[in-house]
Design an enzyme around this catalytic site. Structure first.
Site, PDB file in Angstrom:
ATOM      1  N   CYS A   2       0.860  -1.179   0.000  1.00 38.55           N
ATOM      2  CA  CYS A   2       0.000   0.000   0.000  1.00 38.55           C
ATOM      3  C   CYS A   2       0.900   1.234   0.000  1.00 38.55           C
ATOM      4  O   CYS A   2       1.704   1.414   0.927  1.00 38.55           O
ATOM      5  CB  CYS A   2      -0.864  -0.038   1.254  1.00 38.55           C
ATOM      6  SG  CYS A   2      -1.870   1.426   1.505  1.00 38.55           S
ATOM      7  N   CYS A  60      -0.967   3.702  -6.488  1.00 39.23           N
ATOM      8  CA  CYS A  60      -1.857   3.069  -5.499  1.00 39.23           C
ATOM      9  C   CYS A  60      -2.025   1.635  -5.969  1.00 39.23           C
ATOM     10  O   CYS A  60      -2.228   1.388  -7.169  1.00 39.23           O
ATOM     11  CB  CYS A  60      -3.208   3.786  -5.475  1.00 39.23           C
ATOM     12  SG  CYS A  60      -4.510   2.893  -4.584  1.00 39.23           S
TER      13      CYS A  60
HETATM   14  N1  DGL Z   1      -4.025   0.549  -1.988  1.00 38.80           N
HETATM   15  C1  DGL Z   1      -3.686   1.719  -1.315  1.00 38.80           C
HETATM   16  C2  DGL Z   1      -2.461   2.431  -1.840  1.00 38.80           C
HETATM   17  O1  DGL Z   1      -1.629   1.811  -2.451  1.00 38.80           O
HETATM   18  C3  DGL Z   1      -4.649   2.537  -0.536  1.00 38.80           C
HETATM   19  C4  DGL Z   1      -5.938   2.946  -1.117  1.00 38.80           C
HETATM   20  C5  DGL Z   1      -6.800   3.595  -0.072  1.00 38.80           C
HETATM   21  O2  DGL Z   1      -7.087   2.949   0.927  1.00 38.80           O
HETATM   22  O3  DGL Z   1      -7.183   4.743  -0.240  1.00 38.80           O
HETATM   23  O4  DGL Z   1      -2.287   3.587  -1.643  1.00 38.80           O
END
Ligand code: DGL
Length: 282
Positions: free
Chosen positions: A81, A191
């Site tokens: 993430c 993301c």
């Molecule tokens: N998958 C996440 C990232 O890489 C977070 C997305 C979220 O929760 O807003 O930033």
């Protein structure tokens, strides 16, 4: 922090966390690079998105989820993430003994690949406003024009399994049209949810635009790190994956089966680890 087990045991699993199912895009690259490893994936689907939350909240939440992973004994952790890496990786590295691998928007490779020197970065609000991304731009892309685009709502489409609807396409368009209008020839997926929308993004941006996902590089780096620590799994058998999510597992379970395969099973984290029902700051 002292663990109750020896994390240097090569037979232990690797933990991976995300706010939701986006981290599966990283997990799938790690599975390809490391066929003999076991992985335990934990997505905070019940509390997603994290992208608009405070650093403090994200740090507390990561620590809660990691306590669960420690109870399952892990030898390394991948923060799958970008948002949580920006908000929490320094703190987590200072408190946990095992290797912690994060993921960051691929600004450096983008600066090498861009033809016209204009790069769009699609990410969450927390990532686009983080000091870490500013530092990446200062270090690796001083001469390029970097346009940071926060994309609220886009991860929710992935969580809902809504990859190809006109609503999803409209949202993508609203975020990338301004980047294309400013001449971006390279788009960074900042993301881990967005690789699941890569086809739609490419379709809208056109073939001449390069799209970069850092997940394969993260998987390669994880492998090197396991090798250098001497904790690469040595068993000949294929590794296994375990999937966990917070909140009601029914929808994540359906989306997991689409993204990973019909036999993938989603476990409920809230039932196994009630500590996660305690929300930071509430
Ligand atoms: N998958 C996440 C990232 O890489 C977070 C997305 C979220 O929760 O807003 O930033």
């Amino acid at each position: 922090m002292k663990l109750s087990y020896d994390w240097r045991d090569p037979s232990l699993a690797i933990g991976a966390i995300d706010s939701g199912l986006g981290g599966l895009s990283v997990l799938s690259e790690m599975r390809k690079a490391l066929p003999h490893e076991d992985f335990i994936f934990a997505g905070d689907c019940g509390k997603a998105p994290w992208g608009d939350r405070s650093d403090f909240w994200i740090q507390q939440r990561c620590q809660q989820i990691i306590q669960f992973l420690e109870s399952r004994r892990i030898k390394a952790l991948v923060i799958a993430c970008n948002t949580a890496t920006a908000a929490a990786v320094d703190l987590l590295r200072s408190t946990l003994p095992f290797p912690i691998i994060g993921i960051e928007p691929a600004i450096k490779p983008a600066a090498k690949l861009t033809r016209d020197g204009v790069i769009g970065v699609l990410a969450t609000t927390r990532t686009t406003s983080s000091p870490r991304i500013k530092s990446l731009v200062d270090r690796f892309a001083k001469g390029e024009k970097i346009i940071l685009m926060a994309c609220p709502g886009l991860m929710d489409q992935v969580e809902a399994g809504d990859f190809h609807s006109s609503l999803t396409r409209g949202l993508i368009r609203s975020f990338i049209d301004p980047l294309l209008a400013q001449g971006a020839d390279t788009l960074v997926l900042g993301c881990t949810h967005y690789p699941f929308l890569a086809d739609e993004i490419q379709g809208i941006a056109g073939k001449s635009v390069t799209i970069i996902d850092p997940s394969p590089a993260v998987a390669r780096f994880l492998k090197l790190r396991l090798e250098s620590e001497g904790i690469l799994a040595s068993r000949p058998a294929a590794g296994k994956e375990e999937f966990w999510c917070t909140g009601d597992p029914s929808r994540p379970s359906r989306v997991l089966k689409r993204l990973w395969g019909p036999n993938a099973h989603m476990h409920s984290l809230d039932s196994a680890w009630p500590d996660l029902l305690r929300i930071p700051g509430e």
